[in-house]
Scaffold this motif. Structure first.
Motif, PDB file in Angstrom:
ATOM      1  N   MET A  54      14.983   6.355  -5.502  1.00  0.00           N
ATOM      2  CA  MET A  54      14.017   5.789  -4.776  1.00  0.00           C
ATOM      3  C   MET A  54      12.995   5.451  -5.373  1.00  0.00           C
ATOM      4  O   MET A  54      12.219   6.131  -5.954  1.00  0.00           O
ATOM      5  N   GLU A  55      12.386   4.198  -5.915  1.00  0.00           N
ATOM      6  CA  GLU A  55      10.961   3.879  -6.118  1.00  0.00           C
ATOM      7  C   GLU A  55       9.936   4.056  -4.750  1.00  0.00           C
ATOM      8  O   GLU A  55      10.304   3.797  -4.210  1.00  0.00           O
ATOM      9  N   ASN A  56       8.913   4.366  -5.079  1.00  0.00           N
ATOM     10  CA  ASN A  56       7.739   5.223  -3.916  1.00  0.00           C
ATOM     11  C   ASN A  56       6.301   3.937  -4.748  1.00  0.00           C
ATOM     12  O   ASN A  56       5.744   4.026  -6.029  1.00  0.00           O
ATOM     13  N   TYR A  57       5.957   3.798  -3.274  1.00  0.00           N
ATOM     14  CA  TYR A  57       4.661   3.128  -3.470  1.00  0.00           C
ATOM     15  C   TYR A  57       3.360   3.248  -2.892  1.00  0.00           C
ATOM     16  O   TYR A  57       3.259   3.778  -1.847  1.00  0.00           O
ATOM     17  N   ARG A  58       2.468   2.815  -3.689  1.00  0.00           N
ATOM     18  CA  ARG A  58       1.279   3.590  -2.138  1.00  0.00           C
ATOM     19  C   ARG A  58       0.031   1.699  -2.312  1.00  0.00           C
ATOM     20  O   ARG A  58       0.249   1.135  -3.212  1.00  0.00           O
ATOM     21  N   VAL A  91       0.638   7.554   2.499  1.00  0.00           N
ATOM     22  CA  VAL A  91       1.239   8.167   2.529  1.00  0.00           C
ATOM     23  C   VAL A  91       2.503   6.952   1.637  1.00  0.00           C
ATOM     24  O   VAL A  91       1.792   5.938   1.144  1.00  0.00           O
ATOM     25  N   SER A  92       3.667   6.800   0.627  1.00  0.00           N
ATOM     26  CA  SER A  92       3.962   6.192  -0.164  1.00  0.00           C
ATOM     27  C   SER A  92       4.745   5.893   0.654  1.00  0.00           C
ATOM     28  O   SER A  92       5.452   5.662   1.626  1.00  0.00           O
ATOM     29  N   TYR A  93       5.919   4.441   0.305  1.00  0.00           N
ATOM     30  CA  TYR A  93       6.745   3.382   0.720  1.00  0.00           C
ATOM     31  C   TYR A  93       7.297   2.998  -0.017  1.00  0.00           C
ATOM     32  O   TYR A  93       7.506   3.543  -1.280  1.00  0.00           O
ATOM     33  N   ASP A 126      -8.677  -7.666  -1.987  1.00  0.00           N
ATOM     34  CA  ASP A 126      -8.760  -6.692  -3.260  1.00  0.00           C
ATOM     35  C   ASP A 126      -6.359  -5.973  -2.557  1.00  0.00           C
ATOM     36  O   ASP A 126      -6.718  -4.566  -3.363  1.00  0.00           O
ATOM     37  N   ILE A 127      -5.964  -6.292  -2.095  1.00  0.00           N
ATOM     38  CA  ILE A 127      -4.502  -5.127  -1.554  1.00  0.00           C
ATOM     39  C   ILE A 127      -3.746  -5.453  -2.480  1.00  0.00           C
ATOM     40  O   ILE A 127      -3.153  -6.869  -3.728  1.00  0.00           O
ATOM     41  N   GLU A 128      -3.552  -4.150  -3.393  1.00  0.00           N
ATOM     42  CA  GLU A 128      -3.109  -4.249  -4.767  1.00  0.00           C
ATOM     43  C   GLU A 128      -1.111  -3.024  -3.933  1.00  0.00           C
ATOM     44  O   GLU A 128      -1.815  -1.940  -3.124  1.00  0.00           O
ATOM     45  N   ILE A 129      -0.269  -3.141  -3.781  1.00  0.00           N
ATOM     46  CA  ILE A 129       0.936  -2.002  -4.731  1.00  0.00           C
ATOM     47  C   ILE A 129       1.022  -1.659  -5.619  1.00  0.00           C
ATOM     48  O   ILE A 129       1.374  -2.740  -6.471  1.00  0.00           O
ATOM     49  N   VAL A 130       1.217  -0.460  -5.856  1.00  0.00           N
ATOM     50  CA  VAL A 130       1.286   0.205  -7.151  1.00  0.00           C
ATOM     51  C   VAL A 130       2.412   1.270  -6.652  1.00  0.00           C
ATOM     52  O   VAL A 130       2.190   1.714  -6.078  1.00  0.00           O
ATOM     53  N   LYS A 131       2.747   1.175  -8.538  1.00  0.00           N
ATOM     54  CA  LYS A 131       4.085   1.936  -8.061  1.00  0.00           C
ATOM     55  C   LYS A 131       4.038   3.770  -8.039  1.00  0.00           C
ATOM     56  O   LYS A 131       2.618   3.542  -8.959  1.00  0.00           O
ATOM     57  N   VAL A 132       3.739   5.074  -8.097  1.00  0.00           N
ATOM     58  CA  VAL A 132       3.939   6.200  -7.836  1.00  0.00           C
ATOM     59  C   VAL A 132       5.116   6.537  -8.113  1.00  0.00           C
ATOM     60  O   VAL A 132       6.336   6.424  -7.515  1.00  0.00           O
ATOM     61  N   LYS A 133       5.336   7.892  -8.787  1.00  0.00           N
ATOM     62  CA  LYS A 133       6.014   9.000  -8.891  1.00  0.00           C
ATOM     63  C   LYS A 133       6.307   9.567  -7.837  1.00  0.00           C
ATOM     64  O   LYS A 133       5.193  10.079  -7.061  1.00  0.00           O
ATOM     65  N   PRO A 134       7.495  10.181  -7.346  1.00  0.00           N
ATOM     66  CA  PRO A 134       7.686  10.842  -6.153  1.00  0.00           C
ATOM     67  C   PRO A 134       6.859  11.806  -6.311  1.00  0.00           C
ATOM     68  O   PRO A 134       6.773  12.804  -7.374  1.00  0.00           O
ATOM     69  N   GLY A 135       6.128  12.035  -4.670  1.00  0.00           N
ATOM     70  CA  GLY A 135       5.105  13.620  -5.139  1.00  0.00           C
ATOM     71  C   GLY A 135       3.818  13.474  -4.834  1.00  0.00           C
ATOM     72  O   GLY A 135       3.199  13.951  -4.830  1.00  0.00           O
ATOM     73  N   GLU A 136       3.833  11.932  -5.741  1.00  0.00           N
ATOM     74  CA  GLU A 136       2.690  11.809  -6.510  1.00  0.00           C
ATOM     75  C   GLU A 136       1.714  11.232  -4.820  1.00  0.00           C
ATOM     76  O   GLU A 136       2.161  10.454  -3.739  1.00  0.00           O
TER      77      GLU A 136
END
Length: 52
Positions: free
Chosen positions: A1-5, A21-23, A42-52
């Motif tokens: 699963m990919e996580n986003y902030r 939290v990550s979504y 300035d809303i952005e959805i940013v991909k993050v690594k699990p646990g970040e």
């Protein structure tokens, strides 16, 4: 699963914010829509690594 902030600038005071939290992608899109309704900018959805 990919996580986003989600990052945004708060409308009331111009403060830069980052979600605590990550979504998954659909939840991040929903949060973005909520923030847009609140007037955030300035809303952005940013991909993050699990646990970040």
């Amino acid at each position: 699963m990919e996580n986003y902030r989600v990052t945004w600038v708060r409308a009331r005071d111009g403060r830069a914010m980052v979600s605590a939290v990550s979504y998954d992608r659909p939840s991040a899109e929903h949060r973005k829509a909520d923030l847009e309704a609140e007037g955030a900018t300035d809303i952005e959805i940013v991909k993050v690594k699990p646990g970040e």
